[in-house]
Design a protein around this motif. Structure first.
Motif, PDB file in Angstrom:
ATOM      1  N   LEU A   1      -6.988 -11.545  -5.857  1.00 14.68           N
ATOM      2  CA  LEU A   1      -6.021 -10.687  -6.538  1.00 14.68           C
ATOM      3  C   LEU A   1      -6.298  -9.245  -6.131  1.00 14.68           C
ATOM      4  CD1 LEU A   1      -3.784 -10.217  -8.657  1.00 14.68           C
ATOM      5  CD2 LEU A   1      -5.602 -10.083 -10.381  1.00 14.68           C
ATOM      6  N   ILE A   2      -5.341  -8.645  -5.438  1.00 12.27           N
ATOM      7  CA  ILE A   2      -5.475  -7.265  -4.971  1.00 12.27           C
ATOM      8  C   ILE A   2      -4.601  -6.379  -5.840  1.00 12.27           C
ATOM      9  CG2 ILE A   2      -5.187  -5.676  -3.037  1.00 12.27           C
ATOM     10  CD1 ILE A   2      -7.355  -7.714  -2.524  1.00 12.27           C
ATOM     11  N   MET A   3      -5.236  -5.513  -6.602  1.00 10.24           N
ATOM     12  CA  MET A   3      -4.512  -4.589  -7.465  1.00 10.24           C
ATOM     13  C   MET A   3      -4.177  -3.313  -6.704  1.00 10.24           C
ATOM     14  SD  MET A   3      -4.142  -6.226 -10.275  1.00 10.24           S
ATOM     15  CE  MET A   3      -3.668  -4.955 -11.459  1.00 10.24           C
ATOM     16  N   PRO A   4      -3.171  -2.547  -7.150  1.00  9.12           N
ATOM     17  CA  PRO A   4      -2.818  -1.286  -6.480  1.00  9.12           C
ATOM     18  C   PRO A   4      -4.041  -0.388  -6.327  1.00  9.12           C
ATOM     19  CG  PRO A   4      -1.154  -1.857  -8.101  1.00  9.12           C
ATOM     20  CD  PRO A   4      -2.251  -2.855  -8.273  1.00  9.12           C
ATOM     21  N   GLY A   5      -4.148   0.232  -5.143  1.00 10.80           N
ATOM     22  CA  GLY A   5      -5.296   1.072  -4.842  1.00 10.80           C
ATOM     23  C   GLY A   5      -6.352   0.343  -4.042  1.00 10.80           C
ATOM     24  N   HIS A   6      -6.213  -0.994  -3.903  1.00  9.49           N
ATOM     25  CA  HIS A   6      -7.142  -1.787  -3.104  1.00  9.49           C
ATOM     26  C   HIS A   6      -6.385  -2.403  -1.933  1.00  9.49           C
ATOM     27  CE1 HIS A   6     -10.605  -1.889  -6.063  1.00  9.49           C
ATOM     28  NE2 HIS A   6      -9.634  -1.306  -6.742  1.00  9.49           N
ATOM     29  N   SER A   7      -7.123  -2.969  -0.996  1.00  9.76           N
ATOM     30  CA  SER A   7      -6.493  -3.471   0.223  1.00  9.76           C
ATOM     31  C   SER A   7      -7.019  -4.847   0.586  1.00  9.76           C
ATOM     32  CB  SER A   7      -6.757  -2.510   1.393  1.00  9.76           C
ATOM     33  OG  SER A   7      -6.341  -3.088   2.623  1.00  9.76           O
ATOM     34  N   TYR A   8      -6.098  -5.745   0.913  1.00 13.33           N
ATOM     35  CA  TYR A   8      -6.468  -7.059   1.408  1.00 13.33           C
ATOM     36  C   TYR A   8      -7.119  -6.945   2.784  1.00 13.33           C
ATOM     37  CZ  TYR A   8      -5.705 -11.642   3.590  1.00 13.33           C
ATOM     38  OH  TYR A   8      -5.858 -12.825   4.262  1.00 13.33           O
ATOM     39  N   ARG A   9      -6.606  -6.048   3.614  1.00 17.69           N
ATOM     40  CA  ARG A   9      -7.112  -5.914   4.981  1.00 17.69           C
ATOM     41  C   ARG A   9      -8.550  -5.442   5.034  1.00 17.69           C
ATOM     42  NH1 ARG A   9      -2.703  -1.978   7.155  1.00 17.69           N
ATOM     43  NH2 ARG A   9      -2.739  -1.449   4.924  1.00 17.69           N
TER      44      ARG A   9
ATOM     45  N   THR B   1       0.839  -1.202   0.000  1.00 11.78           N
ATOM     46  CA  THR B   1       0.000   0.000   0.000  1.00 11.78           C
ATOM     47  C   THR B   1       0.868   1.244   0.000  1.00 11.78           C
ATOM     48  OG1 THR B   1      -1.796  -1.134   1.159  1.00 11.78           O
ATOM     49  CG2 THR B   1      -1.778   1.276   1.250  1.00 11.78           C
ATOM     50  N   GLN B   2       1.945   1.206   0.781  1.00  6.16           N
ATOM     51  CA  GLN B   2       2.848   2.348   0.858  1.00  6.16           C
ATOM     52  C   GLN B   2       3.758   2.427  -0.368  1.00  6.16           C
ATOM     53  OE1 GLN B   2       4.815   1.704   4.606  1.00  6.16           O
ATOM     54  NE2 GLN B   2       3.123   2.594   5.804  1.00  6.16           N
ATOM     55  N   ALA B   3       4.270   1.251  -0.802  1.00  3.26           N
ATOM     56  CA  ALA B   3       5.178   1.252  -1.951  1.00  3.26           C
ATOM     57  C   ALA B   3       4.427   1.490  -3.245  1.00  3.26           C
ATOM     58  CB  ALA B   3       5.934  -0.080  -2.003  1.00  3.26           C
TER      59      ALA B   3
END
Length: 567
Positions: free
Chosen positions: A457-465, A434-436
């Motif tokens: 599948l978690i793409m950038p801008g989304h969160s698993y948490r 998320t930070q990188a």
């Protein structure tokens, strides 16, 4: 419903005899025992048709085996005709009706002969160039090739070992493959020739002499004769020459031949003076040199079988892909193995644990690796099983410590697969990406007793948490079971086995490959749910929340796709 079962014949060959006898004058009789086309226990019938003679052969397993058909007489090379005139047919075995089986074989053979006569199969010589080359091979050595850069004629690296010669793009590629496969360095590396042909030749033009090779290269390549000139100028005792080209469909082919000095009576190659006999030193042309060399056509193996499975542009894409597998336990080891066998070129393995005896019933590593770090042992296995892989890097550390100590550890990775099923590890990874930014992550796990498997599948801008509360409790699960998990789960007992695990491996690897091929480009949640019998064995049931969101899974199990939780 009444099922009619045809009784098997007592004497299938006798029934086939009767069928052929009905053909009249076109039936020319049976071949005698001892004929090269009649192995022990076989029978063969000669039939005249379409101006040719065909031999229909059945082996000792007939009628359980399909009849084969051979074309008799002298002929030039013909498409779909293999060694000893055998026609490449798709006629079936018909155990209940031997007469139908031989009739189908003869019918298929006649249809193929008509197509050959009409010329409609001529392009098959190019489409299956490697196959026809194998039929014309001279025996002895085999060529085993791994050439990924086959766009222009150029030098390549090769070595001989046992009954084969191995050809690679560069000496470095050869040594890396050798180290992956055998765990040893290969120091004796020679220079060979990759000749790109503008048009793949008809079998009648396959070279059997040095003069024929030179003529083929001169007429159908750009730069091929200059390459041979440079290499023959070193007066090698042997030279691997690879002929490569592209069929009309885009299919790539590469086959090998050995260009070698003639041998003396004792079997040793003649010396340089005999090769240059009749010429002033250094005045012999490369063409003349080539004509004095002996040609051996080699049956050729591609060391990368995945090229036959994927479109070439997609194969190249996977070969360049970089994937990190975090967690090399039961699920992670299986997913990593599937990815390597699917052509993924570069894999990083991250896991701090060692393999225990409790693991081996479901882990991709067996008893020989017990006590070894999982990541290191898995890395060695992947390289040995897939020596053409670009790189395998093993890190025997926890992902949390790795990211804290080396924030650049995942730099350049196209996809991370998190197979730890550990809330702490997954949180650390999700926070890091998320930070990188910019790194897609696929999280994979199984529910209790492997009743359900998930890949998100978690793409950038989304969160698993976003799918969990602060303590790591999921917002929704698919199953619940009244059967307790073994008290020593993860130690001396296991709540699931290899069969159940296979479904989770397939689900996770398939989603990963779909992403790497550009087919899945958005955040998505894939799930596999077990069948009703396995659910009952575990005293399980589907949760009300899952049924409301996804519906009741089918009784034979089901794959479901849905959205991931929004942050």
């Amino acid at each position: 419903m009444t099922v009619h079962v045809h009784p098997l014949p007592v004497d299938a060959v006798a029934l086939a005899d009767r069928w052929f006898a009905k053909l009249g004058t076109s039936f020319r009789g049976r071949l005698p025992p001892g004929d090269p086309l009649v192995p022990e226990g076989a029978a063969a019938w000669v039939v005249s048709t379409l101006g040719r003679e065909l031999v229909v052969v059945v082996d000792a397993a007939f009628p359980y085996s399909a009849p084969k058909v051979h074309l008799c007489g002298e002929r030039r090379a013909m498409p779909h005709v293999e060694g000893r005139g055998r026609l490449c047919l798709r006629n079936p075995a018909v155990p209940s009706d031997p007469q139908a089986a031989v009739a189908a074989a003869l019918r298929e053979a006649r249809s193929l002969l008509r197509a050959i006569t009409a010329g409609s199969e001529d392009r098959d010589f190019e489409e299956d160039f490697g196959l026809y080359w194998g039929h014309a091979a001279d025996g002895g050595y085999r060529a085993r090739l791994l050439l990924r850069d086959a766009d222009a004629s150029r030098p390549i690296a090769w070595t001989a070992a046992g009954p084969a010669v191995y050809g690679f793009d560069t000496p470095g590629a050869l040594r890396k493959w050798w180290w992956h496969r055998f765990g040893t360095d290969r120091t004796k590396v020679r220079q060979g020739a990759l000749v790109i042909l503008d048009e793949l030749p008809h079998p009648d033009l396959y070279p059997s002499t040095g003069a024929e090779l030179w003529e083929l290269v001169a007429s159908r390549s750009t730069g091929g004769t200059k390459l041979l000139e440079d290499l023959l100028g070193q007066t090698p005792k042997g030279l691997l020459v690879v002929l490569a080209g592209t069929a009309p469909s885009g299919r790539r082919h590469a086959v090998g031949l050995m260009l070698a000095r003639p041998t003396e009576a004792g079997g040793r190659p003649v010396n340089r003076r005999l090769i240059e006999q009749g010429y002033v030193r250094c005045s012999m042309t490369a063409e003349a040199h080539c004509t004095r060399m002996r040609v051996t056509r080699l049956a050729t193996d591609a060391l990368d079988a995945s090229t036959t499975r994927l479109p070439y542009e997609e194969y190249d894409r996977l070969a360049a892909a970089r994937v990190a597998v975090v967690g090399c336990g039961a699920l992670g080891s299986g997913v990593a193995r599937l990815l390597a066998k699917s052509g993924i070129g570069h894999i990083v393995l991250v896991d701090p644990e060692t393999l225990g005896w409790e693991n081996i019933r479901r882990h991709r590593l067996g008893a020989e690796y017990v006590g070894m770090p999982k990541a290191t042992a898995l890395g060695r296995t992947l390289a040995r099983e897939n020596p053409d892989i670009g790189s395998v890097r093993a890190l025997d550390v926890a992902i949390e410590g790795l990211l804290a100590r080396d924030p650049g550890a995942l730099a350049g990775v196209d996809l991370v697969l998190a197979c730890t099923a550990d809330w702490s590890a997954n949180c650390a990874l999700d926070q890091f990406v998320t930070q990188a930014g910019g790194i897609p992550v696929l999280y994979a796990w199984m529910e209790a007793h492997a009743l359900a498997a998930h890949a998100v599948l978690i793409m950038p801008g989304h969160s698993y948490r976003a799918g969990y509360d602060e303590a790591g409790n999921p917002g929704i699960t698919a199953s619940i079971s009244d059967k307790p998990i073994p008290a020593e789960c993860g130690a001396s007992a296991s709540p699931f086995g290899a069969v159940e695990l296979a479904q989770a491996e397939m689900l996770s690897a398939r989603l990963a490959i779909d992403f790497l091929r550009g087919r899945s480009v958005e955040t998505t949640w894939w799930s596999w749910l077990t069948d009703a019998a396995a659910l009952a064995d575990a005293g399980g049931r589907w949760t009300d929340d899952w049924v409301a969101a996804r519906g009741i899974p089918g009784p034979l199990g089901q794959m479901q796709v849905g959205p991931w939780a929004e942050p």
